[in-house]
Design a protein around this motif. Structure first.
Motif, PDB file in Angstrom:
ATOM      1  N   GLY A  70      32.733 -24.256  72.757  1.00 57.88           N
ATOM      2  CA  GLY A  70      33.137 -23.989  74.126  1.00 57.88           C
ATOM      3  C   GLY A  70      32.966 -22.543  74.544  1.00 57.88           C
ATOM      4  O   GLY A  70      32.930 -21.629  73.720  1.00 57.88           O
ATOM      5  N   LEU A  71      32.862 -22.368  75.854  1.00 59.51           N
ATOM      6  CA  LEU A  71      32.764 -21.065  76.490  1.00 59.51           C
ATOM      7  C   LEU A  71      33.899 -20.945  77.505  1.00 59.51           C
ATOM      8  O   LEU A  71      34.312 -21.941  78.094  1.00 59.51           O
ATOM      9  CB  LEU A  71      31.424 -20.913  77.207  1.00 59.51           C
ATOM     10  CG  LEU A  71      30.163 -21.068  76.358  1.00 59.51           C
ATOM     11  CD1 LEU A  71      28.922 -21.097  77.257  1.00 59.51           C
ATOM     12  CD2 LEU A  71      30.065 -19.929  75.362  1.00 59.51           C
ATOM     13  N   SER A  72      34.369 -19.720  77.714  1.00 57.20           N
ATOM     14  CA  SER A  72      35.416 -19.519  78.713  1.00 57.20           C
ATOM     15  C   SER A  72      35.026 -18.402  79.667  1.00 57.20           C
ATOM     16  O   SER A  72      34.183 -17.562  79.354  1.00 57.20           O
ATOM     17  CB  SER A  72      36.759 -19.202  78.029  1.00 57.20           C
ATOM     18  OG  SER A  72      36.719 -17.933  77.399  1.00 57.20           O
ATOM     19  N   TRP A  73      35.652 -18.448  80.845  1.00 64.00           N
ATOM     20  CA  TRP A  73      35.501 -17.412  81.858  1.00 64.00           C
ATOM     21  C   TRP A  73      36.893 -17.074  82.342  1.00 64.00           C
ATOM     22  O   TRP A  73      37.756 -17.953  82.458  1.00 64.00           O
ATOM     23  CB  TRP A  73      34.663 -17.915  83.032  1.00 64.00           C
ATOM     24  CG  TRP A  73      33.218 -18.077  82.700  1.00 64.00           C
ATOM     25  CD1 TRP A  73      32.225 -17.191  82.935  1.00 64.00           C
ATOM     26  CD2 TRP A  73      32.596 -19.209  82.079  1.00 64.00           C
ATOM     27  NE1 TRP A  73      31.025 -17.690  82.486  1.00 64.00           N
ATOM     28  CE2 TRP A  73      31.227 -18.929  81.954  1.00 64.00           C
ATOM     29  CE3 TRP A  73      33.074 -20.432  81.596  1.00 64.00           C
ATOM     30  CZ2 TRP A  73      30.324 -19.816  81.387  1.00 64.00           C
ATOM     31  CZ3 TRP A  73      32.174 -21.305  81.032  1.00 64.00           C
ATOM     32  CH2 TRP A  73      30.811 -20.998  80.933  1.00 64.00           C
ATOM     33  N   ARG A  74      37.136 -15.789  82.655  1.00 62.99           N
ATOM     34  CA  ARG A  74      38.462 -15.344  83.083  1.00 62.99           C
ATOM     35  C   ARG A  74      38.354 -14.354  84.234  1.00 62.99           C
ATOM     36  O   ARG A  74      37.360 -13.633  84.341  1.00 62.99           O
ATOM     37  CB  ARG A  74      39.186 -14.660  81.923  1.00 62.99           C
ATOM     38  CG  ARG A  74      39.502 -15.587  80.784  1.00 62.99           C
ATOM     39  CD  ARG A  74      40.163 -14.870  79.657  1.00 62.99           C
ATOM     40  NE  ARG A  74      40.534 -15.836  78.613  1.00 62.99           N
ATOM     41  CZ  ARG A  74      40.937 -15.501  77.426  1.00 62.99           C
ATOM     42  NH1 ARG A  74      41.067 -14.236  77.085  1.00 62.99           N
ATOM     43  NH2 ARG A  74      41.246 -16.428  76.545  1.00 62.99           N
ATOM     44  N   GLY A  75      39.414 -14.308  85.032  1.00 65.08           N
ATOM     45  CA  GLY A  75      39.489 -13.320  86.099  1.00 65.08           C
ATOM     46  C   GLY A  75      40.677 -13.585  86.993  1.00 65.08           C
ATOM     47  O   GLY A  75      41.033 -14.739  87.247  1.00 65.08           O
ATOM     48  N   ALA A  76      41.330 -12.514  87.451  1.00 66.61           N
ATOM     49  CA  ALA A  76      42.464 -12.594  88.378  1.00 66.61           C
ATOM     50  C   ALA A  76      43.554 -13.536  87.873  1.00 66.61           C
ATOM     51  O   ALA A  76      44.149 -14.297  88.642  1.00 66.61           O
ATOM     52  CB  ALA A  76      41.990 -13.016  89.770  1.00 66.61           C
ATOM     53  N   GLY A  77      43.803 -13.528  86.571  1.00 62.87           N
ATOM     54  CA  GLY A  77      44.847 -14.361  85.990  1.00 62.87           C
ATOM     55  C   GLY A  77      44.482 -15.824  85.841  1.00 62.87           C
ATOM     56  O   GLY A  77      45.318 -16.649  85.487  1.00 62.87           O
ATOM     57  N   GLU A  78      43.246 -16.183  86.105  1.00 63.27           N
ATOM     58  CA  GLU A  78      42.797 -17.574  85.998  1.00 63.27           C
ATOM     59  C   GLU A  78      41.820 -17.711  84.839  1.00 63.27           C
ATOM     60  O   GLU A  78      41.217 -16.734  84.391  1.00 63.27           O
ATOM     61  CB  GLU A  78      42.122 -18.029  87.297  1.00 63.27           C
ATOM     62  CG  GLU A  78      43.009 -17.948  88.521  1.00 63.27           C
ATOM     63  CD  GLU A  78      44.269 -18.801  88.443  1.00 63.27           C
ATOM     64  OE1 GLU A  78      44.279 -19.825  87.726  1.00 63.27           O
ATOM     65  OE2 GLU A  78      45.248 -18.449  89.108  1.00 63.27           O
ATOM     66  N   GLU A  79      41.669 -18.946  84.348  1.00 62.44           N
ATOM     67  CA  GLU A  79      40.734 -19.200  83.253  1.00 62.44           C
ATOM     68  C   GLU A  79      40.046 -20.538  83.440  1.00 62.44           C
ATOM     69  O   GLU A  79      40.654 -21.521  83.861  1.00 62.44           O
ATOM     70  CB  GLU A  79      41.452 -19.185  81.901  1.00 62.44           C
ATOM     71  CG  GLU A  79      40.506 -19.377  80.735  1.00 62.44           C
ATOM     72  CD  GLU A  79      41.175 -19.266  79.374  1.00 62.44           C
ATOM     73  OE1 GLU A  79      40.458 -19.221  78.372  1.00 62.44           O
ATOM     74  OE2 GLU A  79      42.423 -19.251  79.310  1.00 62.44           O
ATOM     75  N   LEU A  80      38.766 -20.567  83.117  1.00 63.34           N
ATOM     76  CA  LEU A  80      37.939 -21.767  83.096  1.00 63.34           C
ATOM     77  C   LEU A  80      37.422 -21.914  81.674  1.00 63.34           C
ATOM     78  O   LEU A  80      36.973 -20.939  81.068  1.00 63.34           O
ATOM     79  CB  LEU A  80      36.755 -21.614  84.058  1.00 63.34           C
ATOM     80  CG  LEU A  80      35.566 -22.565  83.866  1.00 63.34           C
ATOM     81  CD1 LEU A  80      35.975 -24.011  84.132  1.00 63.34           C
ATOM     82  CD2 LEU A  80      34.414 -22.152  84.768  1.00 63.34           C
ATOM     83  N   ARG A  81      37.509 -23.139  81.144  1.00 66.25           N
ATOM     84  CA  ARG A  81      36.959 -23.440  79.818  1.00 66.25           C
ATOM     85  C   ARG A  81      36.044 -24.650  79.960  1.00 66.25           C
ATOM     86  O   ARG A  81      36.424 -25.652  80.554  1.00 66.25           O
ATOM     87  CB  ARG A  81      38.078 -23.745  78.831  1.00 66.25           C
ATOM     88  CG  ARG A  81      39.010 -22.561  78.606  1.00 66.25           C
ATOM     89  CD  ARG A  81      40.144 -22.907  77.710  1.00 66.25           C
ATOM     90  NE  ARG A  81      39.605 -23.158  76.368  1.00 66.25           N
ATOM     91  CZ  ARG A  81      40.346 -23.227  75.271  1.00 66.25           C
ATOM     92  NH1 ARG A  81      41.647 -23.086  75.337  1.00 66.25           N
ATOM     93  NH2 ARG A  81      39.800 -23.452  74.100  1.00 66.25           N
TER      94      ARG A  81
END
Length: 164
Positions: free
Chosen positions: A80-91
């Motif tokens: 898996g890969l994740s993305w983060r920003g402004a207190g949010e996360e996508l996996r």
């Protein structure tokens, strides 16, 4: 138009909790879409057919990779890969080794069985109100998408943007 297809599929198969199919918590607007970086190497692949992420909401930066989904009832290979920003996360990831819809349906306890583009799918929430969505893309490969509450409205579009 494509996100509407997922919305209709989820609604027709027994909608999960609010926020999956039509909206979610109100909050600050999320920046517009940006192209997702191409996965490096075999990061999102179970075998030879890669899974490609075509939509990542704007304002997110690449985060760490992950190799485990705590909600799974048995140990399986996960990339898996994740993305983060402004207190949010996508996996976004792939779960390797599930060969049948029957076995797929038992992967997560307390999940709702739905459909995604005619394929078996599971929806569940975890601590922090994280929305988790996974579907059996093909025998041997399930696709996993998870978003924190501020990205809940983007879940359908993110899932629609995962191709193999």
């Amino acid at each position: 138009m494509a996100p509407a297809v997922l919305t209709l599929a989820l609604a027709a198969c027994g909608s999960g909790p609010a926020g999956v199919d039509a909206g979610g918590p109100t909050g600050a607007p999320v920046a517009g879409p940006s192209p997702a970086p191409a996965p490096a190497g075999p990061a999102l692949s179970c075998g030879t057919v890669p899974v490609t992420i075509t939509y990542v909401p704007g304002g997110l930066s690449r985060g760490p990779r992950f190799g485990r989904i705590k909600s799974l009832t048995r140990p399986l290979e996960v990339h898996g890969l994740s993305w983060r920003g402004a207190g949010e996360e996508l996996r976004v990831g792939v779960v390797c080794g599930v060969r049948s819809a029957e076995r797929f349906a038992t992967l997560v306890t307390r999940s709702s069985l739905l459909a995604h583009l005619g394929k078996p799918a599971l929806h569940w929430r975890t601590r922090g109100d994280v929305r988790n969505f996974m579907w059996l893309e093909r025998p041997g490969t399930a696709v996993y998408v998870a978003v924190t509450p501020g990205l809940a409205r983007e879940l359908a579009e993110i899932a629609e943007g995962v191709t193999s």
